[in-house]
Design a protein around this motif. Structure first.
Motif, PDB file in Angstrom:
ATOM      1  N   GLN A  76       0.741  -1.174   0.066  1.00 56.17           N
ATOM      2  CA  GLN A  76       0.083   0.085  -0.112  1.00 56.17           C
ATOM      3  C   GLN A  76       0.865   1.240   0.262  1.00 56.17           C
ATOM      4  N   ALA A 250      -3.834  -2.198   4.567  1.00 59.66           N
ATOM      5  CA  ALA A 250      -4.315  -3.309   3.705  1.00 59.66           C
ATOM      6  C   ALA A 250      -3.155  -3.963   2.878  1.00 59.66           C
ATOM      7  N   TYR A 273     -13.951  -8.784   2.032  1.00 58.01           N
ATOM      8  CA  TYR A 273     -14.021  -7.226   2.288  1.00 58.01           C
ATOM      9  C   TYR A 273     -13.274  -7.041   3.474  1.00 58.01           C
ATOM     10  N   ARG A 293     -10.297   2.008   5.640  1.00 57.41           N
ATOM     11  CA  ARG A 293     -10.132   2.250   4.004  1.00 57.41           C
ATOM     12  C   ARG A 293     -10.516   0.751   3.510  1.00 57.41           C
ATOM     13  N   THR A 295     -10.927  -2.515   0.986  1.00 57.27           N
ATOM     14  CA  THR A 295     -10.623  -3.388  -0.054  1.00 57.27           C
ATOM     15  C   THR A 295     -11.551  -4.242  -0.387  1.00 57.27           C
ATOM     16  N   HIS A 296     -12.016  -4.216  -1.509  1.00 55.26           N
ATOM     17  CA  HIS A 296     -13.260  -5.063  -1.988  1.00 55.26           C
ATOM     18  C   HIS A 296     -12.736  -5.981  -2.939  1.00 55.26           C
TER      19      HIS A 296
END
Length: 319
Positions: A76, A250, A273, A293, A295-296
């Motif tokens: 990230q 993430a 998710y 934040r 991340t999907h």
């Protein structure tokens, strides 16, 4: 071979610095106190956190020494942290390191020479030294990653694919880090405070965000917990959702073997998710959470090269 961008960091030997190193390793995050103009446009591929040698010496003296390197992939990019994350930030209830980025541990190398024959080369070596002189602020440098990857034993696929399969890397654990000098400071274990209430608050916050997201898309959502977190239906369509939450970046999440096998089962449609950078206020009761934040990943099926085993089941001999 094309060079890639590294962010080189010197981590001091103080109790506070080593405690933050442990926490950063646990939460897959690192940060700096000050923004530099180059951070806003940089996209480093790797990060090196180096420790074990005092930097305030002439380079000629520095380059004759050896150091311990913690090699990470940057997953990230640089972003602004809005809530306390590291132990000293929590203690003072303030953000001391707003410049943050997500790291995935690849390997740890001890007694690495800092001269021109070492895997960092002179440019990487001096970048570590300059970072230490400037309070651990990261220094960006372009390097050929091959010497460092080969020294770590993980360079076999870089030449062809310029990628690092996670399952081919040893990783880094907090147990590998040297213990603090004062045993009294270690009573909480590896500098990381395990708080079940905080962990539960983070999980619930992430789950609440996931429920709101799917309900907004028109899904009927049922909270299960096991064998997966959310059961979502819309007409004849069914989605199983694994939800993960963290105060860190993430970069990676912990999975059980059942979660992996369930996601790989072709009969299941599974989403992942993940809510990262969650802020937790532990000074109120119950703990208050905010932010995050997302991340999907839809139709998620974890690939073998993205999985690294953390432990093994050992069968004892028959008696």
């Amino acid at each position: 071979m094309q060079n890639v961008s590294f962010v080189m960091v010197h981590v001091g030997q103080s109790t506070e610095a080593q405690r933050n190193l442990r926490h950063g390793l646990e939460t897959r995050s690192w940060g700096f106190p000050d923004w530099k103009p180059e951070f806003r446009t940089a996209h480093p591929r790797f990060a090196v956190l180096a420790t074990g040698l005092a930097p305030r010496v002439p380079f000629a003296q520095w380059s004759r020494g050896k150091i311990t390197l913690h090699l990470f992939e940057v997953v990230q990019n640089f972003h602004r942290g809005k809530a306390p994350h590291w132990p000293d930030e929590d203690a003072e209830n303030t953000v001391k390191y707003p410049v943050r980025f997500g790291i995935e541990p690849l390997a740890m190398l001890r007694d690495v020479p800092l001269d021109e024959h070492g895997p960092l080369g002179l440019a990487g070596s001096d970048a570590v030294r300059r970072s230490g002189i400037e309070r651990g602020i990261g220094k960006l440098v372009d390097l050929d990653p091959r010497p460092l990857l080969v020294a770590a034993g993980i360079g076999e696929r870089w030449e062809e694919h310029q990628e690092i399969p996670l399952n081919r890397t040893p990783g880094i654990t907090v147990e590998q880090l040297e213990a603090p000098k004062s045993p009294k400071r270690r009573r909480r274990g590896a500098g990381f405070i395990s708080d079940p209430k905080k962990r539960k608050a983070i999980e619930l916050h992430a789950e609440d965000m996931a429920v709101a997201h799917y309900e907004h898309e028109g899904w009927r959502v049922e909270r299960l917990g096991k064998p997966y977190d959310l059961h979502c239906t819309q007409g004849d369509e069914v989605r199983c959702v694994e939800v993960k939450g963290t105060t860190g970046a993430a970069t990676s999440v912990d999975l059980t073997i059942n979660e992996v096998e369930h996601a790989r089962n072709p009969q299941n449609t599974v989403d992942l998710y993940v809510v990262s950078d969650i802020s937790v206020n532990v000074r109120v009761e119950p703990y208050a959470t905010s932010g995050g934040r997302v991340t999907h990943i839809r139709d998620w099926e974890p690939a073998e090269e993205d999985l690294r085993p953390r432990s093994f089941e050992y069968r004892l001999p028959r008696s």
